[in-house]
Design a protein around this motif. Sequence first.
Motif, PDB file in Angstrom:
ATOM      1  N   MET A   1       0.847  -1.195   0.000  1.00  0.00           N
ATOM      2  CA  MET A   1       0.000   0.000   0.000  1.00  0.00           C
ATOM      3  C   MET A   1       0.883   1.246   0.000  1.00  0.00           C
ATOM      4  SD  MET A   1      -2.997   1.087   2.689  1.00  0.00           S
ATOM      5  CE  MET A   1      -1.863   1.560   3.991  1.00  0.00           C
ATOM      6  N   LYS A   2       0.558   2.196  -0.868  1.00  0.00           N
ATOM      7  CA  LYS A   2       1.343   3.419  -0.985  1.00  0.00           C
ATOM      8  C   LYS A   2       1.258   4.232   0.299  1.00  0.00           C
ATOM      9  CE  LYS A   2      -0.154   6.803  -3.651  1.00  0.00           C
ATOM     10  NZ  LYS A   2      -0.511   7.607  -4.836  1.00  0.00           N
ATOM     11  N   PRO A   3       2.411   4.685   0.827  1.00  0.00           N
ATOM     12  CA  PRO A   3       2.370   5.463   2.081  1.00  0.00           C
ATOM     13  C   PRO A   3       1.692   6.808   1.874  1.00  0.00           C
ATOM     14  CG  PRO A   3       4.578   5.479   1.136  1.00  0.00           C
ATOM     15  CD  PRO A   3       3.794   4.500   0.323  1.00  0.00           C
ATOM     16  N   PHE A   4       1.215   7.384   2.975  1.00  0.00           N
ATOM     17  CA  PHE A   4       0.586   8.704   2.897  1.00  0.00           C
ATOM     18  C   PHE A   4       1.655   9.777   2.661  1.00  0.00           C
ATOM     19  CE2 PHE A   4      -2.339   6.447   5.952  1.00  0.00           C
ATOM     20  CZ  PHE A   4      -3.303   6.193   4.992  1.00  0.00           C
ATOM     21  N   ALA A   5       1.282  10.751   1.851  1.00  0.00           N
ATOM     22  CA  ALA A   5       2.228  11.808   1.509  1.00  0.00           C
ATOM     23  C   ALA A   5       2.392  12.787   2.664  1.00  0.00           C
ATOM     24  CB  ALA A   5       1.747  12.552   0.260  1.00  0.00           C
ATOM     25  N   ASP A   6       3.604  13.321   2.812  1.00  0.00           N
ATOM     26  CA  ASP A   6       3.859  14.419   3.749  1.00  0.00           C
ATOM     27  C   ASP A   6       3.447  15.712   3.055  1.00  0.00           C
ATOM     28  OD1 ASP A   6       4.758  16.376   5.431  1.00  0.00           O
ATOM     29  OD2 ASP A   6       6.837  15.671   5.522  1.00  0.00           O
TER      30      ASP A   6
END
Length: 709
Positions: A1-6
């Motif tokens: 799963m793609k990590p959440f963006a900063d």
Amino acid sequence: MKPFADLSRFINPRNVAVVGASARESSQGRRLYDNLVLHSSVPGEVYAVNPAYQEIGGRPCWPSISALPEAEIDVALIMINATLVLDALRQCAARGIPFAVVMTSGFSEAGEEGQRLEREIAQLCESTGLHVYGPNCPGFVNVRDRLGMTFSPAFKDDLNAGSIGLATQGGGLGRNLLQGLSFGQGVGLWFSAGNEVDLEIPDFIAHMANDPKISVIALLMEGVKHGRRLTAALELARARNKPVVVLKVGRSEAGVRAAQSHTASVAGTAAVNSAVFRQFGAIEVDDLDQLLAASRLLTRITPKSGNGLCIYTFSGGTAALAADIAGAAGLPMAVFAPETKAALCKLLPDFASMDNPVDTTADILRNPEASAACLRAICADPQVGTVLFPIPMDYGSITDGMAQAIATVAAETDTLIVPVWMSRRLGGGFQLLETAGLLPFLSLSDAIAALSKAIPWKLPAHESAAAPQQMAAAAGKGCMLSEAAAKSLLREAGLPIPEGVVAASAAQAAQEAERLGFPVVMKVVSAQIAHKTEAGGVKLGIASASAARDAYAAIHESVARHRPDATIDGILVERMLPPGGREVLVGVHSDAAFGLVLTFGLGGIFVETIRDVAHRMIPLSRHDARALLGEIRYAEVLDGVRGQAPADLTALEDLILRVSDFAWSHRDALQEMELNPVWVGAEGQGAMPLDALIGLRPGADPALGQRQP
């Protein structure tokens, strides 16, 4: 799963480039540029980019992103023709600009060419680390820091900041919510995600969950692109104690079609969406008014708010009506302490109602001070967490004074006061309540609906039953396993399965029936026959060897008549379980948005008639399994009715968890699964699937189900 963006540099950029800035008055490019230059507080520079101009509004304009002076630019806002967007984004990546907002339309919502462009943008983001917001969106607004990365002409007027974080997939409805929160706690951040080619609603939820200045997250969603990312973001919000309120558009068939055409998202099914929201602690509402009201209420509630409801008004009919609606919604009515009743007796005439609901009678209208004193006494009662204050009519200066009393007491107490202005004449009292940030409701039903959803009542409140939904059928040409093969898999996975053998002849069927012990059940084994009863493929209560031989022949004859095309692998002979058990269904299907979803409900032959089911996203926790058992409408059947002993709920929970674990371990291959009926005995007798259906995805390895029983 793609990590959440900063999103830190996106939320509070120092320098911004506007690609497509225009000198033409009233054009979108000019409004976007003016919103940043004239109406925003950008700490650094706003760079205009457009090869058609050398200056705009007396400030320099550059021909391209590549031509911009050396500076660390945080965000590029892009408002140019869709065919030029990809090149501009490549320039952003080359310049090291981390974020780009593409407001241009003409992408996936416009057909195949637009979809191709979006795929190329997604590939660019993946290969370079550039984050793209949009396309086909109105932009982003940081209200609390006065930053409008949007072309909306209303930006400069909608700047009532607050602790509500807003994420929407529609610009117009998002602006409606922003304007609905013009007083009191307003919106801090508004993300309007558009087509979500890269940055998505889950990224925004995750950012707001970690933002200490956001206390409530409101979502307006038309589709779910990546269900698992969404649930991970909801789980993060729950861990941070940030309540999430969601309005999911697309619950009807027509709504689903509209949502897909507008956002090119997968809308999912209403029952599964609602079940997943509930599973991860989100509060689902039914319309915009509820989304607005519940979000605002959540900014005002305190630990005391759920103690109990008091209805307080000066009209007996209004008090009775409000009590009826609150009672139907299952809201717990507070019981006054003796001190509260004593205080009311001193302040009110003898003919007033001192109990809850409180009817002060119209006599109190002459004395605003007495009205405020009564309200203070009620708010001081520890059993009163929320006061619903209906005002059925506008009496000019009299109701103005009452509204002032409400606003005064509301500012002094930790008891939630919720006014309801029921008259269509929105007089001065209404405006006073509005500007005091109390957001008066316009109907009792709306107020009580919002209270039932937003407040965590400490006493049991009515929870609406889960919407029924038929379990989805397997798509494509995946492999369907026979009952015997499916049960073999489940037995190896540790599920309790009745002892049984597949017989290849009538003599073997009689022999195995005697070995197992009568009575037995006999069922046709065929991957082509999912519903065996309709084909005459099931015989119950077989009590002798001769009956077993007769049943073997009868099943073959009936199945050949109903399904001459089916391949029969034999006849399954199983020991019958004792009578008196309840029949339930435990199923799994693959949802387009959320992946594998478990369905539980009353089972047997009435599944499609009663349609009493509840859903949870897999994998399940023990808490999820227990909650499922109570969510179906007829949950009392499991508790025991008309002298029945309670069902073995512990064993049923264990079975549900084993099914969840089995499905999750085979998630790449499993398309659907149904255990129906599942026999559930009395406490201590266990729970056991009597029939099993497993369907594999197209392309899955059939060897998963080719083990012999």
